[in-house]
Write a protein that holds these residues in place. Structure first.
Motif, mmCIF file in Angstrom:
data_model
loop_
_atom_site.group_PDB
_atom_site.id
_atom_site.type_symbol
_atom_site.label_atom_id
_atom_site.label_comp_id
_atom_site.label_asym_id
_atom_site.label_seq_id
_atom_site.Cartn_x
_atom_site.Cartn_y
_atom_site.Cartn_z
ATOM 1 N N LEU A 44 0.833 -1.205 0.000
ATOM 2 C CA LEU A 44 0.000 0.000 0.000
ATOM 3 C C LEU A 44 0.866 1.252 0.000
ATOM 4 C CD1 LEU A 44 -2.835 1.185 0.129
ATOM 5 C CD2 LEU A 44 -2.758 0.974 2.625
ATOM 6 N N LEU A 45 1.951 1.252 0.772
ATOM 7 C CA LEU A 45 2.849 2.404 0.815
ATOM 8 C C LEU A 45 3.513 2.628 -0.542
ATOM 9 C CD1 LEU A 45 3.999 4.443 3.018
ATOM 10 C CD2 LEU A 45 6.055 3.028 2.945
ATOM 11 N N ARG A 46 3.926 1.547 -1.180
ATOM 12 C CA ARG A 46 4.583 1.655 -2.479
ATOM 13 C C ARG A 46 3.613 2.132 -3.555
ATOM 14 N NH1 ARG A 46 9.438 -0.886 -3.221
ATOM 15 N NH2 ARG A 46 8.888 -1.570 -5.321
ATOM 16 N N MET A 47 2.334 1.833 -3.415
ATOM 17 C CA MET A 47 1.347 2.363 -4.359
ATOM 18 C C MET A 47 1.165 3.864 -4.164
ATOM 19 S SD MET A 47 -1.622 -0.509 -4.937
ATOM 20 C CE MET A 47 -2.076 -0.720 -3.233
ATOM 21 N N ILE A 48 1.235 4.325 -2.915
ATOM 22 C CA ILE A 48 1.159 5.769 -2.669
ATOM 23 C C ILE A 48 2.341 6.463 -3.346
ATOM 24 C CG2 ILE A 48 1.149 7.570 -0.908
ATOM 25 C CD1 ILE A 48 0.066 5.483 1.056
ATOM 26 N N ALA A 49 3.522 5.853 -3.239
ATOM 27 C CA ALA A 49 4.733 6.458 -3.795
ATOM 28 C C ALA A 49 4.804 6.347 -5.312
ATOM 29 C CB ALA A 49 5.966 5.809 -3.179
ATOM 30 N N GLY A 50 4.037 5.433 -5.904
ATOM 31 C CA GLY A 50 4.105 5.221 -7.347
ATOM 32 C C GLY A 50 5.075 4.128 -7.742
ATOM 33 N N LEU A 51 5.573 3.360 -6.770
ATOM 34 C CA LEU A 51 6.506 2.264 -7.065
ATOM 35 C C LEU A 51 5.770 0.982 -7.423
ATOM 36 C CD1 LEU A 51 9.087 2.905 -4.204
ATOM 37 C CD2 LEU A 51 9.095 3.793 -6.541
ATOM 38 N N GLU A 52 4.473 0.924 -7.130
ATOM 39 C CA GLU A 52 3.618 -0.188 -7.552
ATOM 40 C C GLU A 52 2.378 0.404 -8.212
ATOM 41 O OE1 GLU A 52 4.165 -3.313 -7.527
ATOM 42 O OE2 GLU A 52 5.719 -3.664 -6.012
ATOM 43 N N GLU A 53 1.918 -0.217 -9.293
ATOM 44 C CA GLU A 53 0.706 0.246 -9.960
ATOM 45 C C GLU A 53 -0.530 -0.174 -9.177
ATOM 46 O OE1 GLU A 53 0.547 -1.049 -13.963
ATOM 47 O OE2 GLU A 53 2.276 0.140 -14.619
ATOM 48 N N VAL A 54 -1.543 0.665 -9.215
ATOM 49 C CA VAL A 54 -2.821 0.372 -8.574
ATOM 50 C C VAL A 54 -3.670 -0.455 -9.538
ATOM 51 C CG1 VAL A 54 -4.932 1.382 -7.643
ATOM 52 C CG2 VAL A 54 -2.725 2.474 -7.198
ATOM 53 N N THR A 55 -4.169 -1.592 -9.087
ATOM 54 C CA THR A 55 -5.024 -2.414 -9.946
ATOM 55 C C THR A 55 -6.353 -1.711 -10.210
ATOM 56 O OG1 THR A 55 -4.005 -4.442 -9.100
ATOM 57 C CG2 THR A 55 -6.135 -4.660 -10.203
ATOM 58 N N SER A 56 -6.931 -1.141 -9.158
ATOM 59 C CA SER A 56 -8.141 -0.324 -9.310
ATOM 60 C C SER A 56 -8.260 0.587 -8.094
ATOM 61 C CB SER A 56 -9.394 -1.193 -9.442
ATOM 62 O OG SER A 56 -9.619 -1.943 -8.268
ATOM 63 N N GLY A 57 -9.012 1.661 -8.267
ATOM 64 C CA GLY A 57 -9.184 2.629 -7.195
ATOM 65 C C GLY A 57 -8.405 3.911 -7.447
ATOM 66 N N GLU A 58 -8.524 4.857 -6.522
ATOM 67 C CA GLU A 58 -7.910 6.171 -6.688
ATOM 68 C C GLU A 58 -7.147 6.575 -5.439
ATOM 69 O OE1 GLU A 58 -11.008 8.922 -7.585
ATOM 70 O OE2 GLU A 58 -11.525 7.985 -9.513
ATOM 71 N N ILE A 59 -6.046 7.312 -5.649
ATOM 72 C CA ILE A 59 -5.274 7.920 -4.565
ATOM 73 C C ILE A 59 -5.255 9.424 -4.798
ATOM 74 C CG2 ILE A 59 -3.035 8.061 -3.415
ATOM 75 C CD1 ILE A 59 -2.481 5.220 -4.374
ATOM 76 N N HIS A 60 -5.661 10.197 -3.796
ATOM 77 C CA HIS A 60 -5.693 11.650 -3.905
ATOM 78 C C HIS A 60 -4.736 12.247 -2.876
ATOM 79 C CE1 HIS A 60 -9.400 11.910 -6.463
ATOM 80 N NE2 HIS A 60 -9.551 10.693 -5.962
ATOM 81 N N LEU A 61 -3.915 13.193 -3.309
ATOM 82 C CA LEU A 61 -3.011 13.918 -2.432
ATOM 83 C C LEU A 61 -3.336 15.394 -2.528
ATOM 84 C CD1 LEU A 61 -0.527 13.931 -0.546
ATOM 85 C CD2 LEU A 61 0.893 14.213 -2.597
ATOM 86 N N ASN A 62 -3.770 15.973 -1.398
ATOM 87 C CA ASN A 62 -4.168 17.387 -1.361
ATOM 88 C C ASN A 62 -5.151 17.730 -2.485
ATOM 89 O OD1 ASN A 62 -2.536 17.906 0.871
ATOM 90 N ND2 ASN A 62 -0.747 18.332 -0.409
ATOM 91 N N GLY A 63 -6.113 16.839 -2.700
ATOM 92 C CA GLY A 63 -7.156 17.075 -3.685
ATOM 93 C C GLY A 63 -6.789 16.720 -5.109
#
Length: 381
Positions: A44-63
């Motif tokens: 999960l941390l690596r998906m936040i950083a962009g080191l792993e691709e997200v299979t589905s769903g969204e990550i928002h940082l400061n909107g």
């Protein structure tokens, strides 16, 4: 919200590692992703950083939606378990390097790195000042011109933190950064990172399997198991009101005791003892439950005392300020831990005069108890 996860899922082939996680992390929160090895917290941390691709769903940082962006465009700083410092560079140049690469990332060519670092430090007073302030904050001023091989483990970890700080990121991501340190140094670095968060503010996301780190550092904890979040809340909420028996056993040292009991009107039957229920406790005619009781909510008395549970002492461990005692539950049914142990645990202040083999009575402070469904393990309120 500073950081938001919406229905995040991650699969590796047919293996589902993250199962539909949604979370909102506020500004200036210190979020700890906690759980055993293989629960999905580092993924999960690596998906936040962009080191792993997200299979589905969204990550928002400061909107801003970021899961489709490359790591370099997410404005996040990652501190790894290993220090990952450049051994041929001084501490000063290790800390300065991210600023150089941000300004000249299209020049990235290894033979130019040393020349480029030296030139930018000499010609950019603002960079030099930022590095000096960062070094002073982390107590690294005296070692700025030394190389990493001459530093202690704690100093190297602070250099890694400094390299993240100078970027002034929107979020700090840390993947078990203290696991390579000895116990004393780990305690000191916990305090350093907590103070750093208080000074800098911003959003911190910290991965650990150590529940003591989670409880002492985090403002919010997400406890994961098998890719699912078992509970999300403040350390106090999770400790005092665990959502299920897994959380109850995972949080706390020693863990919460789970003893089978049965509601009988305004009383609770434990073995052959009938204890009055406080007004705030749930009720349920003849319903069997797990009674969750922390070791520090158990006191010792004589084995034949009224309302006490008679048990035999199996282990006494002295830890200076307190003693840890284990008891054979006898005829009582007690939930087993992951190692198959089913002892009842209690703590006493100072050195206990009790020894293994003694028979004693346990008095439970029912006012501090939690109750869980015997089949599902979910909390009963």
């Amino acid at each position: 919200m500073a950081l938001r996860f919406q229905n995040i899922k991650k699969k590796f082939g047919d293996l589902t590692v993250i199962r539909d996680i949604s979370l909102d992390v506020g500004d200036d929160d210190f979020l700890v992703l906690l759980g055993p090895s293989g629960c999905g917290k580092s993924t999960l941390l690596r998906m936040i950083a962009g080191l792993e691709e997200v299979t589905s769903g969204e990550i928002h940082l400061n909107g801003r939606q970021v899961e489709h962006l490359p790591p370099s465009d997410r404005n996040m700083a990652f501190v790894f378990q290993s220090y990952a410092l450049y051994p041929h560079m001084t501490v000063r140049r290790n800390i300065t390097f991210p600023l150089i690469m941000r300004e000249h990332k299209w020049w990235f060519h290894i033979p130019l790195v040393g020349y480029l670092a030296k030139r930018r430090i000499e010609t950019k007073p603002d960079i030099r000042e930022l590095v000096s302030i960062t070094a002073e904050t982390l107590g690294l001023t005296q070692v700025l011109d030394k190389h990493p091989r001459t530093l202690s483990g704690g100093q190297r970890q602070r250099v890694a933190l400094g390299r993240a700080m100078v970027r002034q990121p929107a979020a700090f991501l840390m993947d078990e950064p203290l696991s390579n340190l000895d116990a004393k140094l780990r305690t000191a670095m916990r305090a350093e990172i907590t103070r750093l968060h208080h000074r800098l503010g911003g959003t911190f996301v910290y991965v650990t399997h150590d529940q003591v780190e989670a409880m002492t550092m985090g403002t919010k904890i997400a406890l994961l198991r098998g890719g699912d979040i078992q509970q999300f809340g403040t350390p106090r909420e999770i400790y005092e009101r665990p959502a299920n028996t897994y959380v109850a056993r995972f949080i706390g040292t020693p863990p919460m005791n789970l003893i089978e009991a049965q509601f009988q009107g305004d009383s609770l039957r434990i073995g052959d003892r009938l204890l009055p229920l406080p007004e705030t406790a749930p009720r349920g005619d003849d319903r069997k439950v797990w009674l969750g009781i922390r070791p520090d909510a158990i006191s010792l008395t004589t084995a034949d005392a009224a309302d006490a549970l008679p048990v035999r002492v199996t282990l006494v461990e002295h830890a200076g300020a307190e003693s840890l005692l284990a008891f054979d539950p006898g005829s009582l049914r007690v939930a087993r831990d992951e190692d198959g142990q089913s002892d009842i645990m209690a703590t006493q202040s100072g050195y206990s005069g009790i020894v293994a083999g003694d028979r004693v009575g346990l008095t439970l402070d029912i006012a501090q108890a939690s109750y869980f469904d015997i089949d599902s393990g979910l909390r009963i309120d």
